[in-house]
Scaffold this motif. Structure first.
Motif: not given
Lengths: 106, 217
Positions: A2-4, A22, A24, B11-13, B15-16, B85
């Motif tokens: 996952x990336x933003x 960014x 993950x 925020x990565x989490x 978004x997931x 996760x």
């Protein structure tokens, strides 16, 4: 993976724009032992490429010194509308990608 | 770092979690969004009321527990492992919808028993160090423990991204850290004692805005 990706949606031609990503990723150094004392194999994103309308504008080769969930920021000059595409691969052979669209006016 | 949504690794989490919210799971073929629709509306303010009593089982559940109950009852799929996760991501996504809203916990006849137990645990001296939660987080907050500033021990930003972990983690993982620090017996994440303590901490943090996903040292 996952990336933003964060870029301005719109820009004027010739404008300098920041591009941020960014990802993950655990960025395992290869130096740490697990709970049983066995070495956890190194697994970092070893190469990342960014292309703007097919032209490579940024490349990073990362090693074990980069923290988990890395963030990168760099700048480019907005030329014409198109896609900014990231591609990366880690030591485990897992590849990831992310894209963002940029609209250039003027 | 926390207030900038891009710099905040939590925020990565989130978004997931948003992706998981939309993904159908289990025999029912339902996703979270099938029943709850848009999380930005349906889940707004929900996290301010947790942990709460589950009417069906008369048990105290936190957001993690609620997600797993939903998975069992409505999606007919096995529960996420605590601290996985996926569970962290969904919990962060749900709690994130209430960011900025004040914690609003009310103690009533149903949860009074859990609240009292949580408060007892908070004030009880435990472990080889013979320390209670209150001795650090009520009596000595703001002072130094080696190089670290002792926090007031509020749980209003969880799940957090903790730089020391290089990862996201739940409030219960943080509890286990503290128990390890005072050399007490480590309780499993999701245990009844931790839920009681979580309820007491939420009551103690009432009025504070939710910050999920927080970034901590």
């Amino acid at each position: 993976m996952l990336a933003i990706v964060l870029i301005p949606r719109e820009a004027r031609r010739g404008e300098i724009i920041p591009i941020r990503i960014a990802i993950q990723h655990p960025m395992e150094t290869g130096f740490r032992p697990d709970n049983f004392g066995r070495r956890i194999p190194k697994n970092v994103i070893n190469s990342l490429v960014c292309r703007y309308n097919g032209v490579e504008i940024f490349r990073a080769e990362m090693g074990s010194g980069i923290a988990a969930n890395p963030q990168l920021q760099f700048y480019t000059v907005a030329q014409k509308s198109g896609d900014i595409i990231f591609e990366w691969v880690d030591d485990a052979g897992q590849a990831g990608g992310e894209r963002a669209a940029l609209t250039v006016s003027g | 770092m926390q207030s900038d949504d891009f710099s905040n690794p939590g925020m990565l989490w989130v978004a997931r979690g948003e992706k998981l919210w939309m993904t159908p799971a289990g025999g029912s073929g339902k996703s979270c969004a099938t029943c709850h629709t848009e999380a930005s509306q349906g889940m707004k303010g929900v996290a301010t009321r947790y942990p709460a009593m589950d009417p069906g089982s008369a048990r105290l559940v936190n957001i993690e527990g609620r997600i797993n109950l939903c998975r069992a009852r409505h999606q007919q799929v096995e529960a996420f492992q605590y601290e996985s996760e996926e569970l962290l991501a969904l919990t962060a996504y749900v709690a994130h919808q209430s960011r900025g809203m004040p914690v609003k916990i009310e103690i009533d006849a149903q949860n009074r028993r859990h609240f009292d137990r949580g408060r007892d645990l908070y004030n009880r001296r435990i472990g080889q160090m013979n320390l209670s939660c209150a001795q650090c987080h009520d009596q000595n907050w703001g002072k130094k423990l080696l190089t670290d500033t002792i926090s007031q021990g509020h749980g209003n930003a969880y799940p957090i991204y903790r730089l020391e972990w290089q990862n996201a983690g739940s409030l219960h993982r943080r509890f286990r850290n503290c128990l390890y620090g005072v050399r007490a017996e480590l309780l499993p994440a999701g245990s009844a004692e931790f839920l009681d303590l979580e309820l007491f901490l939420a009551w103690r943090a009432r009025g504070l805005p939710l910050e999920t996903p927080g970034v901590r040292r």
